[in-house]
Design a protein around this motif. Sequence first.
Motif, short mmCIF file in Angstrom:
data_model
loop_
_atom_site.label_atom_id
_atom_site.label_comp_id
_atom_site.label_asym_id
_atom_site.label_seq_id
_atom_site.Cartn_x
_atom_site.Cartn_y
_atom_site.Cartn_z
N ASN A 85 -10.92 -13.85 24.53
CA ASN A 85 -10.92 -15.66 24.15
C ASN A 85 -13.27 -15.97 23.84
OD1 ASN A 85 -9.22 -16.02 26.04
ND2 ASN A 85 -9.58 -15.82 27.77
N GLY A 86 -13.55 -15.46 24.30
CA GLY A 86 -14.72 -15.10 22.89
C GLY A 86 -14.74 -15.34 21.69
N GLN A 87 -13.85 -14.90 21.28
CA GLN A 87 -13.50 -15.04 19.87
C GLN A 87 -12.80 -15.82 19.37
OE1 GLN A 87 -14.98 -12.75 17.87
NE2 GLN A 87 -13.57 -14.06 15.63
N ARG A 88 -11.44 -16.90 20.56
CA ARG A 88 -11.02 -17.64 19.85
C ARG A 88 -11.58 -18.88 20.40
NH1 ARG A 88 -5.22 -16.87 20.80
NH2 ARG A 88 -5.30 -18.89 21.41
N VAL A 89 -11.99 -18.76 20.96
CA VAL A 89 -13.64 -20.57 21.07
C VAL A 89 -13.89 -20.41 19.91
CG1 VAL A 89 -15.46 -21.15 23.07
CG2 VAL A 89 -13.21 -19.86 23.38
N SER A 90 -14.89 -19.15 19.14
CA SER A 90 -15.14 -19.09 18.34
C SER A 90 -14.36 -19.50 16.81
CB SER A 90 -15.96 -17.93 18.25
OG SER A 90 -14.81 -16.34 17.52
N LEU A 91 -13.27 -19.43 17.42
CA LEU A 91 -12.57 -19.85 16.03
C LEU A 91 -11.76 -20.98 15.96
CD1 LEU A 91 -10.68 -16.85 15.67
CD2 LEU A 91 -12.18 -17.82 14.07
N GLY A 92 -11.65 -21.90 17.60
CA GLY A 92 -11.61 -22.98 18.13
C GLY A 92 -9.76 -23.13 18.13
N LEU A 93 -10.17 -21.85 18.77
CA LEU A 93 -8.75 -21.61 19.49
C LEU A 93 -8.69 -22.07 21.05
CD1 LEU A 93 -7.39 -18.34 17.63
CD2 LEU A 93 -6.62 -20.99 17.48
N THR A 94 -8.16 -22.19 21.39
CA THR A 94 -7.24 -22.27 22.98
C THR A 94 -7.48 -20.90 23.88
OG1 THR A 94 -5.49 -22.32 23.70
CG2 THR A 94 -6.96 -24.79 23.39
N PRO A 95 -8.62 -20.90 25.14
CA PRO A 95 -8.37 -19.84 26.13
C PRO A 95 -6.80 -18.67 25.93
CG PRO A 95 -10.53 -20.98 26.94
CD PRO A 95 -9.29 -21.44 25.33
N VAL A 96 -6.32 -17.72 26.23
CA VAL A 96 -5.82 -17.32 26.98
C VAL A 96 -5.67 -16.68 28.83
CG1 VAL A 96 -4.17 -17.01 24.37
CG2 VAL A 96 -5.42 -14.98 25.68
N GLN A 97 -4.73 -17.16 29.37
CA GLN A 97 -5.47 -16.79 30.93
C GLN A 97 -4.49 -14.93 31.08
OE1 GLN A 97 -6.54 -17.87 33.03
NE2 GLN A 97 -7.02 -18.95 31.43
N ASN A 98 -2.99 -14.70 30.08
CA ASN A 98 -2.96 -13.62 30.28
C ASN A 98 -3.47 -12.52 28.77
OD1 ASN A 98 -1.05 -11.13 30.17
ND2 ASN A 98 0.88 -12.14 31.19
N VAL A 99 -4.47 -12.43 28.46
CA VAL A 99 -4.81 -11.16 27.27
C VAL A 99 -3.49 -9.87 27.03
CG1 VAL A 99 -7.09 -11.93 27.19
CG2 VAL A 99 -6.67 -9.87 28.50
N ARG A 100 -3.78 -9.49 28.13
CA ARG A 100 -2.27 -7.60 28.05
C ARG A 100 -1.08 -8.97 26.81
NH1 ARG A 100 0.77 -5.28 32.67
NH2 ARG A 100 2.26 -7.17 32.03
N ASP A 101 -0.01 -9.61 27.98
CA ASP A 101 0.65 -10.49 27.14
C ASP A 101 0.61 -10.51 25.49
OD1 ASP A 101 1.62 -8.80 29.50
OD2 ASP A 101 3.03 -10.49 30.13
N TYR A 102 -0.52 -11.68 25.56
CA TYR A 102 -0.43 -11.75 24.44
C TYR A 102 -1.56 -10.99 23.06
CZ TYR A 102 -3.61 -14.11 20.42
OH TYR A 102 -3.94 -14.53 19.10
N VAL A 103 -1.73 -10.01 23.67
CA VAL A 103 -1.93 -8.51 22.40
C VAL A 103 -0.95 -7.79 22.02
CG1 VAL A 103 -3.44 -6.51 21.89
CG2 VAL A 103 -4.21 -8.93 22.61
N TYR A 104 0.29 -7.86 22.86
CA TYR A 104 0.89 -6.96 23.94
C TYR A 104 2.40 -7.42 22.76
CZ TYR A 104 -0.24 -3.21 26.74
OH TYR A 104 -1.11 -2.14 27.21
N GLY A 105 2.64 -8.48 23.27
CA GLY A 105 4.28 -9.62 21.80
C GLY A 105 4.89 -8.47 22.68
#
Length: 413
Positions: free
Chosen positions: A182-202
């Motif tokens: 989420n630190g990287q997402r915020v730096s890119l102007g993106l909103t944080p995600v709550q479930n980082v596992r499933d976001y990365v797994y797809g």
Amino acid sequence: MRILLSTYGSRGDVEPLPALGAALQAHGVEARVSAPGDAEFAALAARAGVAFAPAFAPVREWAKEMVNRSRSASPEDRAKLISGQAAEIAARQYEALSAAAEGCDAVVAFGLFPSCAAGRLVAEQRGMHYVLGTFCPIWLPSQHNRPHEYPGHPLPAGVTDNRLLWETDIRTKYALFGEAVNGQRVSLGLTPVQNVRDYVYGNPVLLACDPVLGPWLPSDLIDAVQTGAFILPDERPLPDRLDAFLDAGPPPVYVGFGSISVASETGRAAIEAIRARGLRTVIASGWAGLGLIDDRDDCFEVGEVNQQALFGRVAAVIHHGGAGTTVAAARAGAPQVIVPQIGDQPYWAKRVAELGIGAAHDDGVPTVESLSASLEVALAPKIRIRAREVASEIRADGAEAAAKWLIEWLGRQ
């Protein structure tokens, strides 16, 4: 079509990707491998004829530093170390993959979780397709197995329902990697995600391991496409001196721990256990720098070597249980003694024992006595016979199957 194949990890995380890249290119798809810039990994890509784009840093010195820093740390401090390193990897790998992904249509990411997160972010920013890949089924959510236990985040005591444990895994991965992602997402102007596992797994996930060695049982928690292991053919001859050593006596026992930093005493214990059984040794130095313990002529030291050519000429293979070494020994029909250290290695040790093709060394520091007991199991005639039987069942077309699936799946998106 162009596909970026990304990973950050040791050799076992890297070598399969050039194999997949070569299979994709045989179907007219341009492939590019991004991996740690260590010379040995660039050589793998060159051998496969696949373009190579270095990741944010070489991995060998980084891995050594991580081991040294975590060796005496408490579980809580190790968790903080993982989170801190994850933030650095996610940020720096994002920059490296942004350059490597130029002109690509999809990212297929393997290796460390924060590196895969960087690949997912690059794909999202550029409107590219994304697929996660893994080399072992235990990393994937399933009612059939428990999740991996991380330092400072033990699985709740008394809970036997694997579904509930995988819910815990979502919280654990957020605690360890949420700030990095989420630190990287915020730096890119993106909103944080709550479930980082499933976001990365797809979903779906590409499972690149052999179905005999590591079978995937269908799960309603995630869709995994199991293709078989990605095996890069190795036509290199064995060094002349090694070839002569092999011809000069009965088949030796191979000892090698790859990128695992085992103590030098482990190599000594292995050689002495092998000698106690009247056998010779081929010992691979690996990242631990193992070597000869005296000048006797019953032991030969090697560096990086063609395992596909060597393992068919040994009596047994003593190793750490990396996915790549496990499948290489299994394909060669060589009995195995696995001395697991970290990650998925205990799983492969367990599977080798369950299949009857070798022995799983008990937990604890290997000794002459413990290795001798494991060798006694692995060298039994019934194990040799079973290992040869299983060898005929190991798939050699995993990279080809994955290439076809990727091309078809991307064509449907």
